[in-house]
Enzyme design. Structure first.
Site, mmCIF file in Angstrom:
data_model
loop_
_atom_site.group_PDB
_atom_site.id
_atom_site.type_symbol
_atom_site.label_atom_id
_atom_site.label_comp_id
_atom_site.label_asym_id
_atom_site.label_seq_id
_atom_site.Cartn_x
_atom_site.Cartn_y
_atom_site.Cartn_z
ATOM 1 N N GLU A 1 44.464 35.389 38.651
ATOM 2 C CA GLU A 1 43.134 35.874 38.267
ATOM 3 C C GLU A 1 42.988 37.222 38.964
ATOM 4 O O GLU A 1 42.604 37.304 40.127
ATOM 5 C CB GLU A 1 42.044 34.888 38.691
ATOM 6 C CG GLU A 1 40.661 35.208 38.151
ATOM 7 C CD GLU A 1 39.819 36.057 39.094
ATOM 8 O OE1 GLU A 1 39.172 37.014 38.615
ATOM 9 O OE2 GLU A 1 39.803 35.767 40.297
ATOM 10 N N ASP B 1 43.190 32.461 42.719
ATOM 11 C CA ASP B 1 41.894 33.121 42.623
ATOM 12 C C ASP B 1 41.899 34.454 43.363
ATOM 13 O O ASP B 1 42.533 34.607 44.408
ATOM 14 C CB ASP B 1 40.823 32.197 43.233
ATOM 15 C CG ASP B 1 39.423 32.761 43.126
ATOM 16 O OD1 ASP B 1 38.966 32.986 41.993
ATOM 17 O OD2 ASP B 1 38.790 32.985 44.177
#
Length: 642
Positions: A368, A314
């Site tokens: 991401e 993330d």
């Protein structure tokens, strides 16, 4: 006893199983537990538990000379709840949870729990196959799930219930999810489940992205063994499991990593660089070797101990850019050479991916990343970051921007559709429509589509067809598979009642049918990252608002794909094809069973020696409104005549 090698490797930043000696380790033969914690600037560390009224009395850990480690073994059994009582060099003692705890109390309680995570796995067949497969040439259609809100129990709230206790009664456990989510995903034809973070976290509405227990699956849904059972059953049903993993930052809760021994040892020493102001969290000190051992061990822990198939890392951009949040000139931070890249974080990411691919070569590492940094999916040895995949957020934004324009006004926006192919092969992309696109007033995927109900559903089928026929792996968030009108409601379950309505049921059947077609047709996935797997037929038909292209498999099998982003029906629409022969409609999104207007062709289409779109042959078909068709050449039977 902690070995000198353990100490050396941990401090060097190369102990990739640091959880094997740090934390609480129970010995069944002696019914004792050994506690080891890194607290280099503490004056003293003790184990606090009910037995000493959480004072730490009589359970002092021994300081291990010149190591920053404290360790001790006590007659403490399984399921004992504990914290560390840390006495700083200056100030009053305070309690901290164990950074390496394998299990934790259910929030709002915050203590760690002595446990073992032993489990007898039954997924050998999956793991053996997984180690041999090349995921780049395999189908990957990911179903993104938030376990707390995929499905909930319908229960009444008692007068004595707190918000947390009531919420816990509504949650499905890991084992209940196994009985409901796993067969659903299998039936729908998805290849992977991606779980939003299940690492322990104190606040439900952080969705798991603000972590306190990096080594503990959240106790909201059950025990570590329960979660292993969930993963095991996924694998036995040929479903991969990807975890969202959050090394970019951690939350500031008092029981967590912040100022762990009274000083910043997990976060950056410079408080300004440590702060993620917009998120209210702290950035890890990626240059500190002990933090590297902590985080890289954690990644391998999930891959090895829990048989996780991949990690979606993330907020990579927030790690690599020193000024990710520093927008004003006076806020800027620069390196000595005047650059603004976070060099320690970049070095950490490269080290992370190198280690993962060495010790768990089967694992899938996904970035991401919202930056324009290049070489995210280039191997580290070739100067890249070493990820296997990167989310194509540019594709997501361009596509949704296009679809939000009225169909009658799309002629001037055609570049939103054909531009992503200009850079598609620069990285190995996943094409995502994730939870981030259906929250905070962005509308649900269905409700982004303009027009009345019929147009909304037709365009959503078109959007899904466009995504699944483009080169790259795919990801979609739960709820989009039934056409939710509402955004993701992070306190409520998916609106499953919608399936009682024909229009939603038809969409659901479309998603299932197209997912299974995707699995059958190698042309839709086998050459995702090879430019020979895609060929434009016509990228520039903005007047009719049509895109057409060929997807090709390694054996040369071709699919002809025509997408109509206008509400018009185009009769006798001529499209170029590579080879002469007999073609058929393999798939049509406008079938009545999917909620369409049934503008289909049931008969064969015979090619003509008439060039079109730079191809020597062509076929004529009927292109449905706000829909797509896929043509496939019919294989001629070989004659048996001698």
């Amino acid at each position: 006893m902690i070995s000198d090698l353990d100490k050396f490797l941990f401090h060097q930043g190369t102990h990739y199983e640091s959880y094997s000696f740090l934390g609480a380790h129970y010995n069944a033969e002696t019914n004792t537990t050994t506690f080891t914690v890194w607290a280099p600037n503490a004056k003293n560390v003790a184990v606090a538990l009910n037995q000493n009224n959480w004072s730490g009395k009589d359970f002092d850990l021994e300081r291990i000379k010149d190591s920053g480690l404290f360790s001790g073994t006590f007659n403490i059994g399984l399921n004992t709840v504990y914290k560390y009582m840390i006495t700083p060099k200056v100030g009053q003692p305070f309690l901290k949870s164990d950074p390496y705890a394998f299990y934790a109390e259910k929030r709002p309680l915050t203590a760690s729990i002595v446990c073992n995570i032993d489990y007898k796995w039954n997924d050998n067949q999956w793991m053996d196959k997984h180690r041999k497969d090349n995921h780049l040439t395999a189908p990957m259609n990911i179903y993104e799930v938030h376990l707390g809100t995929w499905k909930k129990h319908d229960v009444e709230r008692d007068a004595m219930d707190t918000i947390d206790s009531y919420t816990d009664k509504t949650y499905f456990t890991y084992r209940e999810m196994t009985e409901s989510l796993v067969p659903y995903v299998k039936e729908m034809g998805y290849t992977h489940i991606e779980l939003m973070p299940i690492t322990e976290h104190p606040f439900d509405l952080s969705w798991g992205y603000q972590v306190t227990g990096y080594y503990a699956p959240t106790s909201r849904y059950g025990t570590p063994q329960d979660f292993k059972y969930f993963v095991d059953q996924c694998h036995q049903n040929n479903i991969g499991v990807i975890l969202d993993w959050v090394p970019a930052h951690f939350c500031k809760d008092d029981h967590g990593l912040r100022q762990f021994d009274g000083t910043p040892i997990f976060e950056h020493q410079d408080s300004y660089r440590a702060e993620k102001r917009n998120w209210g969290t702290l950035t890890f000190d990626f240059g500190r070797t002990e933090v590297q051992s902590f985080l890289i061990s954690n990644a391998l822990f999930w891959l090895n101990e829990y048989h996780i198939d991949g990690l979606r890392v993330d907020a990579v951009h927030s790690m690599t850019d020193l000024n990710f949040e520093n927008l004003e000139l006076h806020e800027k931070i620069y390196n000595e050479d005047g650059t603004g890249e976070h060099k320690e974080a970049i070095a950490f990411i490269k080290k992370l991916n190198s280690v993962i691919h060495h010790f768990a070569p089967h694992a899938i590492m996904i970035a991401e990343d919202s930056s324009d940094i290049t070489s995210i999916t280039t191997p580290v040895a070739e100067g890249g970051f070493g990820f296997d995949y990167k989310w194509d957020l540019g594709f997501m934004h361009d596509t949704l921007d296009y679809f939000e324009v009225l169909p009658e006004e799309r002629q001037m926006h055609h570049n939103h559709l054909n531009f992503p192919m200009m850079y598609r092969y620069n990285e190995q992309y996943i094409l995502p429509f994730s939870h981030d696109e259906v929250v905070h007033g962005k509308l649900s995927m269905l409700d982004k589509m303009p027009g009345d109900e019929w147009r909304k559903f037709a365009q959503y089928r078109l959007l899904y067809g466009y995504q699944l026929t483009q080169p790259g792996k795919k990801l979609n968030f739960m709820g989009s598979d039934i056409g939710m009108y509402a955004e993701w409601k992070d306190k409520e379950q998916v609106d499953w009642f919608l399936l009682d309505y024909p229009v939603h049921h038809s969409l659901h059947q479309f998603i299932k049918a197209f997912n299974k077609l995707y699995l059958r047709e190698k042309a839709l996935f086998e050459l995702d990252y090879d430019q020979t797997g895609f060929k434009w037929i016509d990228a520039d038909n903005n007047h009719q608002r049509i895109l057409s292209y060929i997807r090709r498999a390694a054996d040369g099998t071709e699919l002809v794909i025509v997408l109509n982003f206008s509400p018009e029906v185009y009769y006798d629409f001529k499209v170029g094809v590579s080879t002469p022969g007999k073609y058929r409609e393999l798939f049509n999104s406008d079938k009545s069973i999917y909620g369409g207007s049934n503008q289909v062709i049931k008969s064969y289409l015979f090619s003509e020696p008439s060039s079109m779109h730079g191809l020597e042959h062509s076929i004529k078909g009927k292109i449905p409104p706000l829909g797509f068709v896929i043509y496939k050449k019919v294989k001629e039977r070989k004659s048996t005549n001698k």
